[in-house]
Scaffold this active site. Structure first.
Site, PDB file in Angstrom:
ATOM      1  N   GLY A  36       0.839  -1.208   0.000  1.00  0.00           N
ATOM      2  CA  GLY A  36       0.000   0.000   0.000  1.00  0.00           C
ATOM      3  C   GLY A  36       0.866   1.248   0.000  1.00  0.00           C
ATOM      4  N   ALA A  86       8.479  -5.374  -1.721  1.00  0.00           N
ATOM      5  CA  ALA A  86       8.580  -4.281  -0.751  1.00  0.00           C
ATOM      6  C   ALA A  86       8.304  -4.834   0.637  1.00  0.00           C
ATOM      7  CB  ALA A  86       7.571  -3.182  -1.084  1.00  0.00           C
ATOM      8  N   ARG A 103       8.145  -3.697   5.057  1.00  0.00           N
ATOM      9  CA  ARG A 103       7.994  -2.606   6.007  1.00  0.00           C
ATOM     10  C   ARG A 103       9.232  -2.510   6.894  1.00  0.00           C
ATOM     11  NH1 ARG A 103       5.489  -2.204  11.028  1.00  0.00           N
ATOM     12  NH2 ARG A 103       4.170  -0.336  11.243  1.00  0.00           N
ATOM     13  N   LYS A 110      -1.236 -16.489  -8.994  1.00  0.00           N
ATOM     14  CA  LYS A 110      -0.551 -16.032  -7.772  1.00  0.00           C
ATOM     15  C   LYS A 110      -0.994 -16.882  -6.579  1.00  0.00           C
ATOM     16  CE  LYS A 110       1.807 -12.724  -5.413  1.00  0.00           C
ATOM     17  NZ  LYS A 110       1.345 -12.508  -4.134  1.00  0.00           N
ATOM     18  N   ASN A 126       1.278 -19.104  -4.012  1.00  0.00           N
ATOM     19  CA  ASN A 126       1.190 -18.889  -2.564  1.00  0.00           C
ATOM     20  C   ASN A 126       0.774 -20.168  -1.832  1.00  0.00           C
ATOM     21  OD1 ASN A 126       0.065 -15.490  -3.014  1.00  0.00           O
ATOM     22  ND2 ASN A 126       2.077 -16.187  -2.408  1.00  0.00           N
ATOM     23  N   ASN A 172       3.632 -20.525   0.872  1.00  0.00           N
ATOM     24  CA  ASN A 172       3.388 -19.832   2.142  1.00  0.00           C
ATOM     25  C   ASN A 172       3.063 -20.754   3.324  1.00  0.00           C
ATOM     26  OD1 ASN A 172       3.614 -17.865   0.199  1.00  0.00           O
ATOM     27  ND2 ASN A 172       2.107 -16.507   1.102  1.00  0.00           N
ATOM     28  N   GLU A 185      -3.481 -15.484   6.244  1.00  0.00           N
ATOM     29  CA  GLU A 185      -4.408 -15.406   5.105  1.00  0.00           C
ATOM     30  C   GLU A 185      -4.796 -16.799   4.602  1.00  0.00           C
ATOM     31  OE1 GLU A 185      -3.383 -11.281   2.886  1.00  0.00           O
ATOM     32  OE2 GLU A 185      -1.814 -12.790   2.701  1.00  0.00           O
TER      33      GLU A 185
END
Ligand code: KPL
Length: 284
Positions: free
Chosen positions: A2, A115, A117, A168, A172, A176, A251
């Site tokens: 985001g 990306a 955090r 995708k 995952n 994941n 998730e």
């Protein structure tokens, strides 16, 4: 993601407000992006969903399980023309939003940009990728697509976004949950022989379900695509592992859960993926 999209769209001239979980002290601030050893600050507006006004484009980049609550918070303040763009992992989270805002046009963005955090409003843009945007409702490319293509990112319109989201999801599903259960880096799924066997078993099931569900290209390429992502992200910890380590909800219901619901629809079984889902659920 985001913050990455917000900063790139702000630098392309868009008027951006980040709607934060907690009410911010100020109405504007900076997001810092570290990239190639350089830190840059991007000015953005700061807001809080219950007080948001004049929302014309809503980019939702929460975790899949938080989408419903996030959109409910903003829903009273957005009009029927406002576009909603989901940039979220997994599938199956949009139904609640469609029931809440049946007339708003909905789009999806799926990205391979890297990306992560570093702190509050501070991210590292670690790797370049591609962002594909599309509609599952056969909407044409919207006028605002130009804002995305004017960013420094490689953004393009995707005619078959459902297939891109499924692809995708398939990747995952194979990476994941296994990394979350074994608390390992993505690369360990290739290095460790037992884990590599499990990846193959998961991919075999994912390929059959993909074929049944009409995603023949994913069915054909999932084994090699998963191997390529494992190699390309060998030192990464998957987003699900990071959630488990941080004690957050995962998730899993929108990743493996969606795969299993699709399998059921087509009368298929997926015991390896089902067991893995149960293992992840039992971690929490
Ligand atoms: O998308 C990812 C994630 O962690 O959610 C992969 C591709 C597995 C990279 O870690």
């Amino acid at each position: 993601m985001g913050c990455l999209f917000a900063t790139q769209l702000a630098s392309a001239g868009c008027n951006i407000t980040l709607l934060l979980r907690n009410k911010p002290q100020k109405t504007s601030g900076y997001v810092t992006v570290d990239s190639d050893g350089v830190s840059r600050n991007f000015a953005v507006g700061l807001g809080h969903a219950p007080t948001a006004t004049n929302v014309t484009h809503l980019l939702v980049s929460t975790k899949a399980q938080d989408v419903g609550a996030a959109v409910r918070g903003v829903a009273p303040h957005i009009d029927e023309q406002a576009c909603i763009i989901f940039a979220t992992n997994g599938m199956g989270y949009a139904e609640e939003v469609k029931a809440l805002l049946p007339r708003n046009p909905i789009y999806y963005a799926t990205s391979t940009e890297g990306a992560y955090r570093l702190g509050s409003l501070h991210i590292c843009h670690a790797g370049r990728g591609q962002t594909r945007i599309g509609s599952t409702e056969a909407l044409p490319p919207p006028p605002w697509l130009g804002d995305w293509t004017n960013t420094g990112l490689d953004c393009r319109w995707e005619e078959n976004i459902t297939a891109a989201l499924w692809h995708k999801l398939a990747i995952n599903c194979a990476i994941n949950p296994l990394t979350a259960v074994h608390r390992c880096h993505n690369g360990d799924l290739a290095k460790n022989k037992q884990l590599a066997v499990q990846v193959k078993q998961l991919c075999d099931e994912i390929a059959s379900i993909s074929l049944a569900a009409g995603f023949a290209m994913t069915a054909e390429s999932v084994h090699s695509d998963v191997a390529a992502v494992i190699a390309g992200t060998a030192d990464n910890r998957s987003s699900m592992l990071q959630d488990v380590v941080a004690g957050r909800d995962t998730e899993i219901d929108y990743i493996t859960g969606h795969l299993l619901r699709t399998a059921e629809k087509f009368g298929a079984d997926a015991p390896y993926n089902r067991n893995l889902l149960n293992e992840v659920v039992s971690l929490g």
